[in-house]
Design an enzyme around this catalytic site. Structure first.
Site, PDB file in Angstrom:
ATOM      1  N   SER A   1       2.896   3.421   2.891  1.00 54.14           N
ATOM      2  CA  SER A   1       3.243   1.384   3.303  1.00 54.14           C
ATOM      3  C   SER A   1       4.161   1.802   4.983  1.00 54.14           C
ATOM      4  O   SER A   1       4.925   2.727   4.348  1.00 54.14           O
ATOM      5  CB  SER A   1       3.999   1.056   2.021  1.00 54.14           C
ATOM      6  OG  SER A   1       4.532  -0.026   3.274  1.00 54.14           O
TER       7      SER A   1
ATOM      8  N   TYR B   1       9.349  -2.189  -4.029  1.00 55.86           N
ATOM      9  CA  TYR B   1       7.850  -1.693  -3.749  1.00 55.86           C
ATOM     10  C   TYR B   1       8.361  -0.327  -3.173  1.00 55.86           C
ATOM     11  O   TYR B   1       7.775   0.633  -2.515  1.00 55.86           O
ATOM     12  CB  TYR B   1       7.001  -2.669  -2.930  1.00 55.86           C
ATOM     13  CG  TYR B   1       6.196  -1.769  -2.214  1.00 55.86           C
ATOM     14  CD1 TYR B   1       4.586  -1.404  -2.903  1.00 55.86           C
ATOM     15  CD2 TYR B   1       5.671  -1.928  -1.234  1.00 55.86           C
ATOM     16  CE1 TYR B   1       3.916  -1.500  -2.598  1.00 55.86           C
ATOM     17  CE2 TYR B   1       4.064  -2.373  -0.382  1.00 55.86           C
ATOM     18  CZ  TYR B   1       2.910  -1.202  -1.038  1.00 55.86           C
ATOM     19  OH  TYR B   1       2.358  -1.357  -0.610  1.00 55.86           O
TER      20      TYR B   1
HETATM   21  N1  LIG Z   1      -3.179  -4.795   2.224  1.00 54.23           N
HETATM   22  C1  LIG Z   1      -1.949  -3.829   2.920  1.00 54.23           C
HETATM   23  O1  LIG Z   1      -1.905  -4.391   3.954  1.00 54.23           O
HETATM   24  C2  LIG Z   1      -1.900  -2.715   1.943  1.00 54.23           C
HETATM   25  C3  LIG Z   1      -0.677  -2.072   3.634  1.00 54.23           C
HETATM   26  C4  LIG Z   1       0.536  -1.055   2.789  1.00 54.23           C
HETATM   27  C5  LIG Z   1      -0.750  -0.325   1.660  1.00 54.23           C
HETATM   28  N2  LIG Z   1      -1.214  -0.836   0.861  1.00 54.23           N
HETATM   29  C6  LIG Z   1      -1.057   0.137  -0.177  1.00 54.23           C
HETATM   30  O2  LIG Z   1      -3.016   0.062   0.041  1.00 54.23           O
HETATM   31  C7  LIG Z   1      -3.200   0.199  -1.823  1.00 54.23           C
HETATM   32  C8  LIG Z   1      -4.209  -0.971  -1.966  1.00 54.23           C
HETATM   33  O3  LIG Z   1      -3.753  -2.147  -2.046  1.00 54.23           O
HETATM   34  P1  LIG Z   1      -4.603  -3.440  -1.532  1.00 54.23           P
HETATM   35  O4  LIG Z   1      -3.931  -3.624  -0.074  1.00 54.23           O
HETATM   36  O5  LIG Z   1      -6.149  -2.413  -1.082  1.00 54.23           O
HETATM   37  O6  LIG Z   1      -4.132  -4.137  -2.499  1.00 54.23           O
HETATM   38  P2  LIG Z   1      -4.986  -4.994  -3.849  1.00 54.23           P
HETATM   39  O7  LIG Z   1      -6.604  -5.156  -3.407  1.00 54.23           O
HETATM   40  O8  LIG Z   1      -4.705  -5.770  -4.540  1.00 54.23           O
HETATM   41  O9  LIG Z   1      -6.081  -3.539  -4.351  1.00 54.23           O
HETATM   42  C9  LIG Z   1      -5.381  -2.851  -5.318  1.00 54.23           C
HETATM   43  C10 LIG Z   1      -5.519  -1.302  -6.277  1.00 54.23           C
HETATM   44  O10 LIG Z   1      -4.514  -1.044  -6.933  1.00 54.23           O
HETATM   45  C11 LIG Z   1      -5.636  -0.927  -8.486  1.00 54.23           C
HETATM   46  N3  LIG Z   1      -4.616  -1.441  -9.485  1.00 54.23           N
HETATM   47  C12 LIG Z   1      -3.532  -1.541 -10.106  1.00 54.23           C
HETATM   48  N4  LIG Z   1      -3.231  -0.942 -11.652  1.00 54.23           N
HETATM   49  C13 LIG Z   1      -3.817  -0.650 -11.957  1.00 54.23           C
HETATM   50  C14 LIG Z   1      -4.149   1.038 -13.172  1.00 54.23           C
HETATM   51  N5  LIG Z   1      -3.071   0.432 -12.976  1.00 54.23           N
HETATM   52  N6  LIG Z   1      -5.159   0.994 -13.345  1.00 54.23           N
HETATM   53  C15 LIG Z   1      -6.184   1.809 -11.488  1.00 54.23           C
HETATM   54  N7  LIG Z   1      -6.359   0.890 -10.678  1.00 54.23           N
HETATM   55  C16 LIG Z   1      -4.667   0.043 -10.880  1.00 54.23           C
HETATM   56  C17 LIG Z   1      -6.608  -2.431  -8.853  1.00 54.23           C
HETATM   57  O11 LIG Z   1      -7.390  -1.796  -9.151  1.00 54.23           O
HETATM   58  P3  LIG Z   1      -7.725  -3.025 -11.240  1.00 54.23           P
HETATM   59  O12 LIG Z   1      -7.180  -4.085 -11.062  1.00 54.23           O
HETATM   60  O13 LIG Z   1      -9.612  -2.535 -10.977  1.00 54.23           O
HETATM   61  O14 LIG Z   1      -7.004  -1.815 -11.753  1.00 54.23           O
HETATM   62  C18 LIG Z   1      -6.907  -2.639  -7.457  1.00 54.23           C
HETATM   63  O15 LIG Z   1      -7.921  -2.022  -7.058  1.00 54.23           O
HETATM   64  C19 LIG Z   1      -1.720  -0.187  -2.735  1.00 54.23           C
HETATM   65  O16 LIG Z   1      -1.068   1.497  -2.963  1.00 54.23           O
HETATM   66  C20 LIG Z   1      -1.257  -0.671  -1.494  1.00 54.23           C
HETATM   67  O17 LIG Z   1       0.247  -0.674  -1.308  1.00 54.23           O
HETATM   68  C21 LIG Z   1      -1.745  -1.831   1.648  1.00 54.23           C
END
Ligand SMILES: NC(=O)c1ccc[n+]([C@@H]2O[C@H](COP(=O)([O-])OP(=O)(O)OC[C@H]3O[C@@H](n4cnc5c(N)ncnc54)[C@H](OP(=O)(O)O)[C@@H]3O)[C@@H](O)[C@H]2O)c1
Length: 272
Positions: A156, A169
């Protein structure tokens, strides 16, 4: 020298994407499938997992859903066993489970001094332990045995420079970057490359409340993020495709390990 199509082909590879049930993981799973990999779509939500699988099948790719809790080593080991017996040996792992747990977000009502230890722990568990550490242990062990593999952790911008409010975070994501570099050195002798991608700001479920008000209008935070982003917009999940295919491909990135690719619209390149 490989032909361009060979450089970025993932034909014959088995890719595991943990968190492929989410916004960014799903887009990366589809990108890997488009490049020819068979994708194990992993996460807890069967409904969102099947949606990702169907999107991959619709573009002519191969994928299957495996219910996985990244916080449980046993669940990861079960998923790994099932994936190996039904799809084959895993050569690509994308760790896209994660997100900010709001219990640790600093607000006037919840100042830094009183963030409960459990809230810190929840952020470290999700982003470091389940978001990278345990899957690296479980899938990395098999990659070491087969002497090849590419692991891609998701960091991130807050891993590089802490953002206001999301302190736990940010610290957990900084630890993901550190773990990535540690493993790059540790596993290079076994042909396993470990890199990370730093996404900028992409609207998703886990950050919706920070970015948008209940009526859908942008929050003050969104305005300051966009003002700080040279490309002046949020990213779209499909814009991670190039970075993830490049790092996954043992032809395109054979000499790349321990690095981090920023897909952030320039966010980390400017101060004021
Ligand atoms: N969106 C952004 O702007 C952004 C920026 C920087 C980094 N990121 C990172 O990118 C990654 C994806 O995030 P996103 O933005 O796509 O958010 P998201 O749509 O909320 O996806 C988060 C994912 O994490 C999974 N998850 C949570 N707890 C879990 C568990 N115990 N076991 C397995 N899977 C789990 C959820 O799957 P289930 O609910 O199906 O388990 C979901 O698929 C994260 O690491 C986030 O920190 C995102």
């Amino acid at each position: 020298m490989k032909k361009l199509t060979q450089l970025f082909s993932l034909e014959g590879e088995i890719a595991v994407v943990i968190g492929a049930t989410g916004a960014l993981g799903s887009a990366m799973a589809q990108a890997l499938a488009q490049a020819g990999a068979t994708v194990a779509v992993c996460g807890r939500s069967r409904e969102r997992g099947e949606k990702c699988v169907n999107a991959i099948l619709a573009i002519g790719g191969n994928a299957a859903f495996f219910e996985t809790n990244a916080l449980s080593r046993e669940s990861l080991e079960n998923a790994h066993q099932l994936i190996r017996s039904s799809l084959g040996h895993v050569s690509i792992l994308v760790n896209a489970a994660g997100g900010n747990d709001p219990a640790a977000t600093v607000t006037p009502e919840n100042p830094f001094e009183s963030i409960p230890q459990a809230a810190w722990q929840a952020n470290f568990d999700l982003n470091l332990v389940g978001g990278a550490l345990l899957p690296c242990q479980v899938f990395g062990q098999a990659m070491i045995q087969q002497r090849r593999g590419s692991i891609i952790n998701i960091a991130s911008v807050s891993a590089h420079i802490p953002l206001s409010r999301v302190v736990a975070y940010s610290a957990a994501k900084a630890a993901v970057l550190s773990l990535t570099r540690f493993l790059a050195r540790e596993w290079a002798p076994y042909g396993v490359r470990v890199n990370s991608i730093t996404p900028g700001f992409f609207p998703a479920e886990q950050n919706r409340r920070l970015l948008f008000n209940d009526d859908g209008s942008p929050t003050e935070r969104t305005r300051s993020i966009l003002a700080h982003t040279p490309l002046q917009r949020f990213g779209e999940p499909h814009e991670l495709a190039g970075a993830v295919i490049f790092l996954a491909s043992s032809a395109a990135s054979s000499f790349v390990t321990g690095t981090d690719i920023r897909v952030d619209g320039g966010f980390l390149s400017q101060t004021i």
